[in-house]
Design an enzyme around this catalytic site. Structure first.
Site, PDB file in Angstrom:
ATOM      1  N   PHE A   1      14.886 -40.026 -78.866  1.00 31.96           N
ATOM      2  CA  PHE A   1      15.530 -38.791 -79.354  1.00 31.96           C
ATOM      3  C   PHE A   1      16.489 -39.096 -80.507  1.00 31.96           C
ATOM      4  O   PHE A   1      16.273 -38.655 -81.645  1.00 31.96           O
ATOM      5  CB  PHE A   1      16.251 -38.118 -78.182  1.00 31.96           C
TER       6      PHE A   1
ATOM      7  N   SER B   1       9.289 -42.794 -74.698  1.00 29.67           N
ATOM      8  CA  SER B   1       9.107 -42.049 -75.945  1.00 29.67           C
ATOM      9  C   SER B   1       7.603 -41.903 -76.161  1.00 29.67           C
ATOM     10  O   SER B   1       6.809 -42.532 -75.456  1.00 29.67           O
ATOM     11  CB  SER B   1       9.743 -42.795 -77.121  1.00 29.67           C
TER      12      SER B   1
ATOM     13  N   PHE C   1      19.176 -48.724 -80.422  1.00 26.83           N
ATOM     14  CA  PHE C   1      19.160 -47.608 -79.463  1.00 26.83           C
ATOM     15  C   PHE C   1      18.445 -47.962 -78.169  1.00 26.83           C
ATOM     16  O   PHE C   1      18.693 -47.344 -77.145  1.00 26.83           O
ATOM     17  CB  PHE C   1      18.423 -46.400 -80.063  1.00 26.83           C
ATOM     18  N   ALA C   2      17.489 -48.900 -78.246  1.00 28.99           N
ATOM     19  CA  ALA C   2      16.578 -49.098 -77.116  1.00 28.99           C
ATOM     20  C   ALA C   2      17.353 -49.437 -75.846  1.00 28.99           C
ATOM     21  O   ALA C   2      18.035 -50.460 -75.781  1.00 28.99           O
ATOM     22  CB  ALA C   2      15.608 -50.235 -77.449  1.00 28.99           C
TER      23      ALA C   2
ATOM     24  N   LYS D   1      18.431 -44.966 -69.869  1.00 30.10           N
ATOM     25  CA  LYS D   1      19.590 -44.078 -69.989  1.00 30.10           C
ATOM     26  C   LYS D   1      19.774 -43.085 -68.846  1.00 30.10           C
ATOM     27  O   LYS D   1      20.593 -42.172 -68.969  1.00 30.10           O
ATOM     28  CB  LYS D   1      19.522 -43.329 -71.318  1.00 30.10           C
TER      29      LYS D   1
ATOM     30  N   SER E   1      28.524 -44.946 -75.469  1.00 32.29           N
ATOM     31  CA  SER E   1      28.565 -43.589 -74.914  1.00 32.29           C
ATOM     32  C   SER E   1      29.988 -43.223 -74.539  1.00 32.29           C
ATOM     33  O   SER E   1      30.772 -44.084 -74.105  1.00 32.29           O
ATOM     34  CB  SER E   1      27.683 -43.537 -73.663  1.00 32.29           C
TER      35      SER E   1
ATOM     36  N   TYR F   1      24.558 -47.440 -65.526  1.00 33.06           N
ATOM     37  CA  TYR F   1      24.266 -47.134 -66.929  1.00 33.06           C
ATOM     38  C   TYR F   1      25.536 -47.249 -67.772  1.00 33.06           C
ATOM     39  O   TYR F   1      25.565 -47.919 -68.802  1.00 33.06           O
ATOM     40  CB  TYR F   1      23.674 -45.721 -67.042  1.00 33.06           C
TER      41      TYR F   1
ATOM     42  N   LYS G   1      26.936 -49.976 -70.943  1.00 32.47           N
ATOM     43  CA  LYS G   1      27.537 -49.643 -72.248  1.00 32.47           C
ATOM     44  C   LYS G   1      28.882 -50.350 -72.403  1.00 32.47           C
ATOM     45  O   LYS G   1      29.203 -50.881 -73.474  1.00 32.47           O
ATOM     46  CB  LYS G   1      27.686 -48.127 -72.390  1.00 32.47           C
TER      47      LYS G   1
ATOM     48  N   ASN H   1      28.035 -35.543 -76.542  1.00 36.16           N
ATOM     49  CA  ASN H   1      26.783 -34.972 -75.999  1.00 36.16           C
ATOM     50  C   ASN H   1      25.833 -34.548 -77.113  1.00 36.16           C
ATOM     51  O   ASN H   1      25.983 -33.449 -77.673  1.00 36.16           O
ATOM     52  CB  ASN H   1      27.115 -33.774 -75.105  1.00 36.16           C
TER      53      ASN H   1
ATOM     54  N   ARG I   1      32.437 -30.013 -72.538  1.00 30.71           N
ATOM     55  CA  ARG I   1      31.876 -31.173 -73.235  1.00 30.71           C
ATOM     56  C   ARG I   1      31.944 -30.956 -74.740  1.00 30.71           C
ATOM     57  O   ARG I   1      32.083 -29.825 -75.216  1.00 30.71           O
ATOM     58  CB  ARG I   1      30.393 -31.379 -72.851  1.00 30.71           C
TER      59      ARG I   1
ATOM     60  N   ARG J   1      27.841 -31.806 -59.560  1.00 29.20           N
ATOM     61  CA  ARG J   1      26.965 -32.979 -59.593  1.00 29.20           C
ATOM     62  C   ARG J   1      27.839 -34.226 -59.491  1.00 29.20           C
ATOM     63  O   ARG J   1      28.828 -34.346 -60.226  1.00 29.20           O
ATOM     64  CB  ARG J   1      26.175 -32.987 -60.910  1.00 29.20           C
TER      65      ARG J   1
END
Ligand code: UFG
Length: 339
Positions: free
Chosen positions: A11, A36, A80-81, A84, A124, A149, A153, A179, A231, A295
């Site tokens: 993305f 992807s 980026f890889a 996530k 992030s 995750y 980072k 975001n 956010r 959540r």
């Protein structure tokens, strides 16, 4: 100049490939297509006029990475890889530590061996947890990570900081994304979540397209003006352009060693309900949604202080949340008609 974009079919990666190309760089993609789709390359071709060079390989493979860095005469890397999914990272911690950390170690080591200096790392805003002071500044204390995750980072940032502290020849920066939402305005590329989307905006667009039952809004009893979380939603093209600016900054930095970290956000806070209302206004129809439980792992409110990147790199977000939702909706509709 040739820039390696790991995860370049994803993305944020694919939108950054476009931004690099627009700025006159020559992006080279390294992506194993585990999260992807190859059709993203066709979308890139429609926007850029050519299919960028790409390698369908894994960037934990040191031999592959070294070969590409040399053969393609790479001048900089945007990494980026990574896996996530917050939820999956709690179920499969080793999968996340293995992939997300080894890829960074392989890349940094290979870059230094090949004397390639400029690296941008996808971090992030999740590293802030629930920041005590808002908007969150880059020097805010980093609490114990709330997910595996998020921990990958945090550790990734520490790896780059420690390489710089050891005065190795590597210039790098971590960009802490808030975001990212939206899509390229052409609707040729956008977000392609695998299965049920975890994130708010793809869930909204899929619900509006009739692909999902009602959206569940996770919690309406937060201490915010309307009870839903706040956010900092940033258009993915703004985020992509920030990478180009950060890369140019690294390339021009007059030393062999550098490390710093920047927030990439808009500095504005919007609630989940504000996103829903704006989306309804764009699509012209009510969105099916209901309120559910909070959540686990969600913070109440998180938005960026963007003064550091504005001061040092001269970058600010240009697009509105509404434009981002319009582009996300156009992308979703284009999927229904075959892209
Ligand atoms: N939300 C819903 N319903 C949904 C999905 C999301 O109400 O179906 C709400 C969430 O509770 C949250 C807001 O919408 O309040 C935004 O949620 P997202 O999942 O879109 O984004 P997050 O802020 O949770 O995610 C961000 C980054 C992730 C990172 C995560 C860490 O986008 O990469 O923070 O918690 F991992």
């Amino acid at each position: 100049m040739n820039i390696l974009v790991t995860g370049g079919a994803g993305f944020i990666g694919s939108h950054t490939v476009v931004a690099l190309s627009t700025a006159g760089f020559n992006p080279v993609i390294l992506d194993d297509f585990s999260n992807s789709e190859i059709r993203t390359l066709k979308g890139l071709e429609k926007i850029m006029g050519y299919i960028p060079r790409y390698y369908a390989e894994n960037c934990c493979d040191a031999q592959v990475v070294r070969r590409i860095l040399k053969e393609e005469q790479i001048s900089g890397v945007i990494h980026f890889a990574a896996f996530k999914s917050v939820g999956e990272s709690m179920q499969e911690p080793l999968k996340y530590y293995d992939n997300n950390l080894n890829s960074l170690i392989v890349l940094t080591r290979s870059m230094m061996e090949c004397e390639i200096s400029n690296l941008i790392f996808s971090s992030s805003a999740t590293v802030y947890g629930q920041a005590a002071a808002l908007p969150a500044t880059e020097d805010a204390p980093i609490p114990v990570a709330m997910s595996v995750y998020g921990n990958t980072k945090q550790i990734g940032e520490e790896i780059l900081r420690d390489i710089a502290l050891a005065e190795k020849s590597l210039k790098s920066t971590s960009l802490r994304y808030f975001n990212p939402i939206g899509a390229h305005p052409s609707a040729y590329i956008g977000e392609l979540p695998l299965g049920v989307p975890n994130n708010l905006v793809p869930y909204i667009t899929q619900t509006a397209a009739g692909l999902r039952p009602a959206l569940t809004v996770f919690g309406d009893d937060y201490p915010t003006p309307d009870g839903t979380c706040l956010r900092d939603f940033i258009h993915v093209m703004d985020l992509a352009e920030a990478h180009v600016v950060a890369l140019q900054y690294l390339m021009n930095y007059p030393s062999n060693t550098f490390y710093d970290v920047f927030n990439i956000g808009t500095g504005k806070a919007n609630s989940v309900l504000e996103i829903i209302r704006t989306f309804e206004n764009i699509s012209g129809k009510p969105l099916q949604y209901r309120f559910g439980d909070r959540r686990s792992g969600d913070v109440t409110s998180l938005y960026a202080d963007v003064s550091k990147i504005e001061k040092h790199l001269g970058w600010t977000a240009q697009r509105t949340m509404r434009e981002a939702l319009e582009d996300a909706w156009r992308w979703q509709q284009s999927l229904a008609t075959g892209g």
